[in-house]
Design an enzyme around this catalytic site. Structure first.
Site, PDB file in Angstrom:
ATOM      1  N   ARG A  35       0.830  -1.205   0.000  1.00 11.25           N
ATOM      2  CA  ARG A  35       0.000   0.000   0.000  1.00 11.25           C
ATOM      3  C   ARG A  35       0.870   1.263   0.000  1.00 11.25           C
ATOM      4  O   ARG A  35       0.543   2.244  -0.681  1.00 11.25           O
ATOM      5  CB  ARG A  35      -0.937  -0.026   1.219  1.00 11.25           C
ATOM      6  CG  ARG A  35      -1.899   1.152   1.299  1.00 11.25           C
ATOM      7  CD  ARG A  35      -2.915   0.905   2.418  1.00 11.25           C
ATOM      8  NE  ARG A  35      -3.807   2.037   2.603  1.00 11.25           N
ATOM      9  CZ  ARG A  35      -3.561   3.059   3.415  1.00 11.25           C
ATOM     10  NH1 ARG A  35      -2.432   3.078   4.121  1.00 11.25           N
ATOM     11  NH2 ARG A  35      -4.428   4.059   3.530  1.00 11.25           N
ATOM     12  N   HIS A 200     -13.970  -7.615  -2.339  1.00 12.89           N
ATOM     13  CA  HIS A 200     -13.156  -8.581  -1.583  1.00 12.89           C
ATOM     14  C   HIS A 200     -13.993  -9.456  -0.644  1.00 12.89           C
ATOM     15  O   HIS A 200     -14.200 -10.620  -0.931  1.00 12.89           O
ATOM     16  CB  HIS A 200     -11.992  -7.931  -0.821  1.00 12.89           C
ATOM     17  CG  HIS A 200     -11.077  -7.133  -1.684  1.00 12.89           C
ATOM     18  ND1 HIS A 200     -10.423  -7.691  -2.748  1.00 12.89           N
ATOM     19  CD2 HIS A 200     -10.737  -5.806  -1.663  1.00 12.89           C
ATOM     20  CE1 HIS A 200      -9.693  -6.763  -3.348  1.00 12.89           C
ATOM     21  NE2 HIS A 200      -9.873  -5.610  -2.729  1.00 12.89           N
ATOM     22  N   ASP A 251      -8.766  -5.406 -10.439  1.00 11.33           N
ATOM     23  CA  ASP A 251      -8.253  -4.695  -9.268  1.00 11.33           C
ATOM     24  C   ASP A 251      -6.891  -4.047  -9.526  1.00 11.33           C
ATOM     25  O   ASP A 251      -6.807  -3.056 -10.237  1.00 11.33           O
ATOM     26  CB  ASP A 251      -8.229  -5.666  -8.070  1.00 11.33           C
ATOM     27  CG  ASP A 251      -8.074  -4.958  -6.733  1.00 11.33           C
ATOM     28  OD1 ASP A 251      -7.948  -3.728  -6.717  1.00 11.33           O
ATOM     29  OD2 ASP A 251      -8.076  -5.650  -5.685  1.00 11.33           O
TER      30      ASP A 251
HETATM   31 ZN   LIG Z   1      -9.520  -2.045  -4.975  1.00 11.54          ZN
END
Ligand SMILES: [Zn+2]
Length: 334
Positions: A35, A200, A251
């Site tokens: 991230r 998800h 994604d």
């Molecule tokens: Zn995403």
């Protein structure tokens, strides 16, 4: 004459096109380190870069057989217009899942208020873009934002997409803040309906899955990304047992291949249950196309042509079965 047959186009219900640029890089030891690398990449994006680079990603999606994409967009308003233009150039249908972001992340993701967010969303709609409401996550949006966004999606009959239950830490933080798990909070704030897609839901528990089933909400699974990020496995047989609709997303675009997404889903179901008949060929093709379209509120999207003479389909008895179990996107006619 080419030997081909038609299929409904695949629908990519969850895409962050800019993240395609992260492939092939050292991305850190876990999701949170990845991230950080993703945020670094996001920080430097510009409208002209989005306009240029998204065309290439959307063309890859198109060549792989996706004919519609839900772009989960958190890079700002001008970049959202640029993404819509890039999709038009690449000849892919796009729904801009325009992200509401109140806190955390980086500055460019955030709006000052729900009013600011809705003004931006309305300016996209006024330009003719298809849009959906997208609170980024329960991490990024407080309870009052979720309530307003859920009510707006309801009154304007818009899709609502939200990341939830991808990583255990996000669930622990939500329980600490609210005394509720993410999907429970989304239910309490009016964010669950048949127009809702939970992206998800990897670590959703039984109660959360029950709430999704009761609301008629869907789950968007992104198996190649979830594998790449070490997220875990979607509890597929428990999802199917409750009759919850499933769709797929590319994604992070670490891979662009709808057949691979579907085969990962099927593989997870087989490994979890020891059975080979949890998902039928029809189920998988529906997950790859019409469930994704329903998730995005799309009624029409282009078909694709499959090269029946491709070596991957040589001598097969049932071409559709071979497609979902044995082929890559190379069989799509470009
Ligand atoms: Zn995403």
């Amino acid at each position: 004459m080419a030997d081909t047959f038609q299929l409904p186009g695949f629908v990519d219900a969850h895409c962050h096109a800019f993240q395609r640029a992260l492939r092939g890089r050292a991305e850190g030891s876990d999701f949170w380190a990845w991230r950080d690398a993703m945020l670094q990449l996001a920080r430097g994006q510009s409208p002209s870069q989005v306009r240029h680079e998204y065309v290439a990603v959307y063309e890859e999606l198109r060549h792989a057989g996706y004919t519609a994409v839900g772009e989960f967009h958190y890079l700002g308003l001008e970049e959202a217009f640029a993404a819509a233009e890039a999709a038009a150039e690449a000849e892919i249908e796009i729904v801009l899942l325009y992200v509401a972001y109140a806190r955390g992340g980086i500055e460019r993701f955030r709006q000052k208020s729900v009013v600011d967010y809705l003004e931006q969303l309305e300016s996209l709609r006024a330009s003719g873009a298809r849009v959906g409401i997208a609170p980024h996550s329960v991490r990024a949006c407080p309870r009052d934002w979720l309530e307003e966004l859920g009510a707006y999606a309801h009154s304007h009959d818009l899709p609502l997409h939200v990341h939830a239950d991808e990583q255990p830490r996000e669930i622990e933080e939500c329980v600490a803040d609210h005394g509720l798990r993410p999907v429970e909070l989304l239910a309490e704030t009016g964010c669950l309906s048949p127009r809702t897609t939970i992206v998800h839901a990897t670590h959703a528990d039984g109660r959360e899955l029950d709430l999704l089933a009761e609301a008629g909400a869907r789950i968007c699974a992104c198996p190649t990304t979830e594998s790449n990020l070490g997220d875990g496995f979607l509890p597929i047989s428990r999802v199917l047992h409750r009759g919850i609709g499933l769709c797929i997303g590319s994604d992070s675009n670490v891979r662009i291949d709808p057949f691979e997404e579907l085969r990962e889903l099927d593989g997870i179901a087989r490994r979890q249950t020891g059975r080979r008949d949890i998902l039928s060929v029809d189920d998988l093709l529906s997950i790859g196309s019409d469930e994704g379209a329903a998730s995005l509120g799309l009624e029409a999207w282009p078909t694709i042509e499959i090269d029946a003479a491709h070596e991957q389909l040589r001598g097969v008895g049932e071409p559709l079965r071979a497609l979902v179990h044995s082929c890559s996107a190379d069989v799509v006619v470009r």
